[in-house]
Design a protein around this motif. Structure first.
Motif, PDB file in Angstrom:
ATOM      1  N   VAL A  37       0.852  -1.180   0.000  1.00  0.00           N
ATOM      2  CA  VAL A  37       0.000   0.000   0.000  1.00  0.00           C
ATOM      3  C   VAL A  37       0.891   1.235   0.000  1.00  0.00           C
ATOM      4  O   VAL A  37       1.747   1.396   0.883  1.00  0.00           O
ATOM      5  N   ALA A  38       0.693   2.115  -1.001  1.00  0.00           N
ATOM      6  CA  ALA A  38       1.516   3.323  -1.111  1.00  0.00           C
ATOM      7  C   ALA A  38       0.825   4.553  -0.521  1.00  0.00           C
ATOM      8  O   ALA A  38       1.482   5.402   0.083  1.00  0.00           O
ATOM      9  N   SER A  92      -0.953   2.859  -8.699  1.00  0.00           N
ATOM     10  CA  SER A  92      -0.097   4.037  -8.503  1.00  0.00           C
ATOM     11  C   SER A  92       0.521   4.512  -9.810  1.00  0.00           C
ATOM     12  O   SER A  92       0.764   5.711  -9.984  1.00  0.00           O
ATOM     13  N   ARG A  93       0.742   3.604 -10.745  1.00  0.00           N
ATOM     14  CA  ARG A  93       1.326   4.013 -12.022  1.00  0.00           C
ATOM     15  C   ARG A  93       0.364   4.897 -12.805  1.00  0.00           C
ATOM     16  O   ARG A  93       0.797   5.805 -13.519  1.00  0.00           O
ATOM     17  N   VAL A  94      -0.934   4.657 -12.665  1.00  0.00           N
ATOM     18  CA  VAL A  94      -1.940   5.512 -13.296  1.00  0.00           C
ATOM     19  C   VAL A  94      -2.000   6.853 -12.569  1.00  0.00           C
ATOM     20  O   VAL A  94      -2.000   7.919 -13.195  1.00  0.00           O
ATOM     21  N   LEU A  95      -2.047   6.817 -11.240  1.00  0.00           N
ATOM     22  CA  LEU A  95      -2.099   8.060 -10.474  1.00  0.00           C
ATOM     23  C   LEU A  95      -0.900   8.942 -10.801  1.00  0.00           C
ATOM     24  O   LEU A  95      -1.044  10.159 -11.003  1.00  0.00           O
ATOM     25  N   GLY A 132      -3.433  -5.899   4.737  1.00  0.00           N
ATOM     26  CA  GLY A 132      -3.359  -5.779   6.187  1.00  0.00           C
ATOM     27  C   GLY A 132      -4.105  -6.951   6.797  1.00  0.00           C
ATOM     28  O   GLY A 132      -3.891  -8.102   6.421  1.00  0.00           O
ATOM     29  N   THR A 133      -5.041  -6.651   7.710  1.00  0.00           N
ATOM     30  CA  THR A 133      -5.837  -7.724   8.309  1.00  0.00           C
ATOM     31  C   THR A 133      -7.213  -7.847   7.656  1.00  0.00           C
ATOM     32  O   THR A 133      -8.016  -8.687   8.053  1.00  0.00           O
ATOM     33  N   LEU A 186      -0.394   1.938   5.886  1.00  0.00           N
ATOM     34  CA  LEU A 186       0.587   2.236   4.844  1.00  0.00           C
ATOM     35  C   LEU A 186       1.683   1.173   4.877  1.00  0.00           C
ATOM     36  O   LEU A 186       2.159   0.797   5.952  1.00  0.00           O
ATOM     37  N   GLY A 187       2.071   0.700   3.723  1.00  0.00           N
ATOM     38  CA  GLY A 187       3.136  -0.296   3.634  1.00  0.00           C
ATOM     39  C   GLY A 187       2.671  -1.731   3.784  1.00  0.00           C
ATOM     40  O   GLY A 187       3.454  -2.652   3.551  1.00  0.00           O
TER      41      GLY A 187
END
Length: 193
Positions: A37-38, A92-95, A132-133, A186-187
């Motif tokens: 997650v970025a 993220s590459r699109v964003l 995450g969870t 995050l991450g």
């Protein structure tokens, strides 16, 4: 928090059709699983954005603190929010291609941004992702962008994500239902189950 301009404000720094087409192979070369997650985003109100370290996801309420499920754009026949739109994930590459003026242009509002291939071939409808969870399931709703996407990121960006030839690529990302309550930070790793 970046409130950005009003939806009617023009932005002269939009990506071109040529740039988007040149980047297509790169966008589709993103991993389909085992990524991180970025960016996390929560929308506390219309045209408002928060970028927390963590988000709480629940099947009953969607994203804790996000206004969308209070007045969703897609409802079930009984009037309840359609769970298939609880979480949006944007590559993220699109964003990075379209969101050039980050000081004055509003973030699109997707809850999760990650270096992820969201194409139908990589993540078919019904695929489950552990983040995450929490666990989310890719829905059958095609996220083709809205008028706000065009105003903020330009006509070329809108045409690119909504072009019929690009439908299987799901360039605007995916919409998901929450299948297991949990917390995303995050991450955190995103893994297909």
């Amino acid at each position: 928090m970046n409130d950005g301009p009003k939806d009617g404000a023009a932005n002269s720094n939009h990506v071109s059709t040529e740039e988007l087409e040149r980047a297509l192979a790169f966008v589709l070369d993103a991993p389909a699983t085992d990524t991180r997650v970025a960016i996390l985003c929560r929308r506390p109100a219309y045209n408002k954005r928060e970028f927390p370290e963590r988000l709480t996801l629940s099947r009953e309420h969607g994203i804790d603190g996000d206004f969308e499920m209070g007045r969703p754009w897609l409802k079930l026949p009984d009037g309840r929010p359609d769970p298939r739109i609880q979480v949006s994930i944007l590559p993220s590459r699109v964003l990075d291609l379209v969101w050039r003026d980050r000081d004055t242009t509003l973030h699109p509002g997707d809850a999760i941004v990650a270096d992820l291939n969201t194409s139908l071939d990589a993540l078919p409808t019904g695929a489950c992702l552990k983040i995450g969870t929490a666990v989310v399931q890719v829905s059958d709703i095609w996220n083709d962008g809205c008028a706000k996407w065009r105003v903020r990121y330009g006509r070329a960006a809108q045409d690119w994500v909504s072009h019929p030839d690009h439908e299987r690529m799901r360039l605007r990302g995916i919409l998901c239902s929450i299948e297991q309550d949990g917390e995303v930070a995050l991450g955190d790793r995103i893994c297909r189950l």
